[in-house]
Enzyme design. Structure first.
Site, PDB file in Angstrom:
ATOM      1  N   ASP A  87       0.811  -1.217   0.000  1.00 48.98           N
ATOM      2  CA  ASP A  87       0.000   0.000   0.000  1.00 48.98           C
ATOM      3  C   ASP A  87       0.845   1.269   0.000  1.00 48.98           C
ATOM      4  O   ASP A  87       0.347   2.351  -0.305  1.00 48.98           O
ATOM      5  CB  ASP A  87      -0.878   0.035   1.259  1.00 48.98           C
ATOM      6  CG  ASP A  87      -2.081  -0.888   1.123  1.00 48.98           C
ATOM      7  OD1 ASP A  87      -2.586  -1.043   0.006  1.00 48.98           O
ATOM      8  OD2 ASP A  87      -2.500  -1.460   2.150  1.00 48.98           O
TER       9      ASP A  87
HETATM   10  C1  GLC Z   1      -1.720  -4.449   5.246  1.00 50.97           C
HETATM   11  C2  GLC Z   1      -2.945  -4.468   4.361  1.00 50.97           C
HETATM   12  C3  GLC Z   1      -2.686  -5.278   3.100  1.00 50.97           C
HETATM   13  C4  GLC Z   1      -1.438  -4.807   2.406  1.00 50.97           C
HETATM   14  C5  GLC Z   1      -0.256  -4.812   3.356  1.00 50.97           C
HETATM   15  C6  GLC Z   1       0.987  -4.223   2.734  1.00 50.97           C
HETATM   16  O1  GLC Z   1      -1.484  -5.702   5.774  1.00 50.97           O
HETATM   17  O2  GLC Z   1      -4.043  -4.998   5.034  1.00 50.97           O
HETATM   18  O3  GLC Z   1      -3.778  -5.153   2.232  1.00 50.97           O
HETATM   19  O4  GLC Z   1      -1.201  -5.645   1.308  1.00 50.97           O
HETATM   20  O5  GLC Z   1      -0.579  -4.043   4.496  1.00 50.97           O
HETATM   21  O6  GLC Z   1       0.853  -2.870   2.444  1.00 50.97           O
END
Ligand code: GLC
Length: 784
Positions: A475
């Site tokens: 993210d």
């Molecule tokens: C968190 C989110 C997931 C994402 C991860 C890496 O665990 O829930 O959707 O892929 O972070 O950013």
């Protein structure tokens, strides 16, 4: 240092001292309706369906003292005037005078304490398919003289969106109706349309709290019970010896009952309290009395235990390592179910919502326990796909609303989840189910998964890799508008191979050719443009600069690009071995593999928000547990059983029980991440109960280490174990049959199956056939 231990016989984690480094949580309720989060000192809160829209009780996030309020029972000795809590918090008596034990079990929590010769045993659970929680409190006089006790309960309500506690307390205090009537406290107000309800109408719901013994006095307003400038540790009502019986509407709603209890020497009395929710006023009167008896509480508790026994029986393993058995048989599937059902609340966030990406992955660890639930979830996800193949990133269950698309990885998870569901169940008809698109029109599930691939393959950047879009799995590599992702490219290859495999099975020749071509084209591109010499690059930023290269100063090597190149079969063996060696060299530690190295020292908007986090934390080089599970799978795919197990043990919390003061989070639940060696608190865990490592660790353990992988036409047996294991046994349900599998490892190898006997007969290859007789089948596997 230990704060507790695993009790394998009772499927419980036993906490032996209450002052754990963080509140150690458990969840009550077997489904996604009535949900209660409860800590080892009874802190936590409850909601119905949605933590945001139908909250029931209050929790003060990140307040001090931590983990308050909760489901409290105060005990006061009317002779000495001393008082304490039956769950240590909130009164907090000195530990040398206070005996304590908390047992977190499967959707129940038992807390047993003893102080001043009075023993209390609290049992908290939500009966199967009910909209209320039971607190059964047994109080026993352990001394040889009669004791006059005063019992006070305490729970604080929050029948509004909890955010309003920060941004709109003035209005909520004027909204809540409160009432004490014939032994029951009621609190009710309206769901909050301001929080996104489609029809903007206010919906009412009713919270109640009642008991098996009519209280002597009651309080429904917090300020009356606690008093001013005090807190839960020293309520005024307790010091006075009674509640106020003050009826009021509005204000801070609570439920406190005062019950006088006289106990002869060795005498024990049982109090039962029920907290619940109804749609109509006083509706609970019709049924609740029945559950306020010891006998019915016992029956409901037995039902709950049977529920879990049945649930877990689909896959049971016996290996040479007791802890691996506990994880595989109990804790991993338990957390998997909780995260699937209740991933809208945890200690670090009150309202997570459901994300498309995460939700797909959750189903993959759940499918052989509850294929119906998996199917239900997949149908919801199918509905929020757009006609062009893109998918909404998140959705809100209670209002049936979903967000926008634009995340490059989202659609690909749907492909894996659908294929996993069909491989497990053989429900090929599911592929024919026609489901609407979010923006009009409809299509079959089969066409929808094809669209997922097609969409990704259409959106390529200058290097012919998929555009990152808003972000990919990470993210915080949210470069927006531009940028290309090597991880999504690998994911696309896997998704295309998965569709090709399915199409082969369905005799869809054209699709076989089409997806084979997509997979191979992308595979070649990745190998041509993202090989950095010793490992794979992570992405190109929107100006075409490389990220995750030896040439970069920060973020030289990223874990995901290496392991996904292996999982997707993009890397040939030479490159795979080479990049995993670099993973070991740069990313490995005793607490698991870091997401990248070296971490970013500052924020660079071109790459994304990753640098906002401190070096070594979260996505900025933290030891993210989710990809650690993928690394285990990657090592298994290379046939390296010892390395796979070492990596698993490094990050799996169960193996950190003796250093709980460093890890801080629950030893029985995976966390999102641990701080890496680039941060001073190396090893410290955060965001437990919120992590994609749960389904993937389960897949890594059962499908790759134990190697039992469902296929469209059988059960593949392909173990990759530590070579010191002399074998293992698995009882597994598959397509209505029961397989009793015994793997023997006489030559102490890690990998490769020499021979398989099914019901005494040797088979060719390692694919155990599907039987139609719904019987038990014995499978003997010889490795070597
Ligand atoms: C968190 C989110 C997931 C994402 C991860 C890496 O665990 O829930 O959707 O892929 O972070 O950013």
């Amino acid at each position: 240092m230990q704060y507790g231990y695993f009790d394998e016989k009772n499927n419980e984690y036993v906490i032996t001292r209450p002052d754990t480094p963080t509140p150690w949580m458990n969840y009550l309720g077997v489904d996604d309706k009535y949900v209660a989060m409860i800590s080892n000192t009874a802190g936590g809160y409850s909601y119905h369906i949605s933590a945001a829209f139908k909250s029931l009780t209050r929790y003060r996030y990140n307040a001090i003292p931590m983990d308050r309020p909760g489901r409290y029972i105060y005990i006061k000795d009317e002779e000495t005037k001393d008082y304490w809590s039956s769950t240590w918090q909130p009164v907090i008596k000195p530990l040398d005078k206070y005996k304590y034990e908390c047992r977190h079990g499967l959707n129940y929590t038992k807390i047993k304490t003893e102080y001043a010769g009075i023993q209390s045993s609290n049992l908290y659970f939500v009966p199967v398919n009910k909209d209320f929680e039971i607190w059964q409190v047994k109080i026993k006089n352990m001394t040889s003289k009669t004791r006059n006790l005063n019992i006070f309960t305490y729970t604080e309500f929050c029948v509004w969106c909890p955010l309003k506690d920060i941004v709109g307390i003035g209005s909520t205090l004027s909204e809540t109706e409160m009432e004490y009537k014939e032994g029951t406290v009621y609190h009710y107000s309206y769901t909050d349309p301001g929080q996104g309800l489609e029809d903007m109408s206010f919906r009412r719901y009713y919270a109640f709290f009642t008991s098996n013994i009519k209280p002597q006095t009651f309080d429904i307003r917090r300020e009356k019970f606690i008093g001013l400038y005090r807190d839960e540790s020293n309520p005024e009502a307790i010091e006075k010896g009674s509640c106020s019986n003050y009826q009021v509407k509005g204000e801070n709603p609570i439920a406190s009952f005062q019950i006088l209890l006289t106990l002869k020497p060795n005498q024990e009395k049982t109090l039962i309290f029920i907290l619940g929710v109804t749609n109509e006023k006083y509706e609970e009167k019709k049924y609740i009395k029945k559950y306020l008896t010891v006998i019915n509480v016992k029956k409901e508790f037995e039902k709950l235990n049977k529920y879990w026994q049945k649930y877990l029986s689909s896959f049971q393993v016996k290996t040479p390592e007791k802890m691996i058995d506990s994880i595989t048989n109990i804790w991993n599937p338990y957390q998997g179910k909780i995260e699937h059902d209740k991933r809208i609340t945890w200690y670090y966030t009150y309202r997570g919502g459901y994300g498309f990406r995460d939700r797909n992955q959750k189903t993959m660890g759940l499918v052989h326990f509850d294929s119906e639930l998996t199917k239900k979830t997949l149908l919801i996800l199918a509905k929020i796909q757009y006609k062009n193949g893109d998918c909404s990133h998140g959705y809100d269950v209670i209002n049936d609303k979903s967000g926008n698309g634009g995340f490059s990885d989202d659609p690909l998870w749907f492909v894996y989840a659908v294929c996993a569901y069909v491989k497990e169940t053989g429900d090929f008809d599911f592929l024919k189910e026609v489901v609407p698109f979010k923006d009009g029109g409809k299509s079959s599930i089969y066409e929808k998964i094809k669209l997922c691939c097609d969409w990704t393959f259409k959106n390529l950047g200058p290097h012919k890799l998929p555009l990152t879009g808003i972000a990919d799995w990470n993210d915080c590599l949210n470069q927006k508008d531009g940028g290309e992702s090597q991880m999504v490219a690998c994911q696309l290859v896997k998704a295309a191979y998965d569709i090709k495999e399915l199409a082969e099975f369905l005799n869809k020749e054209e699709d076989v050719k089409k997806y084979d071509k997509i997979a191979n084209t992308m595979k070649n591109t990745i190998n041509q443009v993202t090989w950095d010499g010793e490992w794979y690059l992570r992405c190109f930023d929107k100006f075409g600069n490389i990220v995750g290269s030896n040439k970069n100063k920060e973020g030289k090597i990223f874990l995901n690009s290496q392991i996904w190149a292996i999982i997707s079969n993009v890397a040939d063996r030479k490159r795979a071995i080479c990049c995993m060696e670099q993973v070991k060299k740069y990313l490995s530690s005793k607490y698991g593999l870091a997401l990248l190295y070296p971490a970013y020292k500052s924020y660079n908007p071109v790459i994304g928000t990753i640098g906002i986090f401190l070096p070594g934390l979260k996505e900025n080089g933290g030891i993210f547990c989710h990809p650690n599970a993928w690394a285990v799978i990657a090592e298994c795919m290379l046939g390296k059983g010892n390395q796979a197990m070492e990596y698993f043990k490094n990050y799996a919390p169960y193996f950190k029980n003796d250093i709980a003061e460093i890890i801080k989070t629950e030893p029985y639940a995976y966390t999102e991440y641990y701080a890496s060696c680039e941060h001073s608190e190396f090893g410290c865990g955060r965001d437990s109960w919120y992590t994609g490592s749960v389904p993937w660790s389960y897949i890594a353990l059962t499908q790759y280490i134990l190697g039992i992988r469902p296929q469209y036409n059988g059960l593949l047996i392909d173990p990759c174990i530590p070579n010191e294991w002399n074998g293992f046994k698995v009882d597994r349900k598959f397509r209505g049959n029961f397989y009793k599998i015994e793997v023997k490892n006489p030559n102490k190898v890690s990998y490769s199956v020499k021979e398989i006997l099914v019901d005494g007969k040797k088979i060719t290859g390692n694919l155990v056939p599907i039987f139609k007789d719904k019987k038990i089948h014995n499978v003997i596997v010889i490795m070597g």
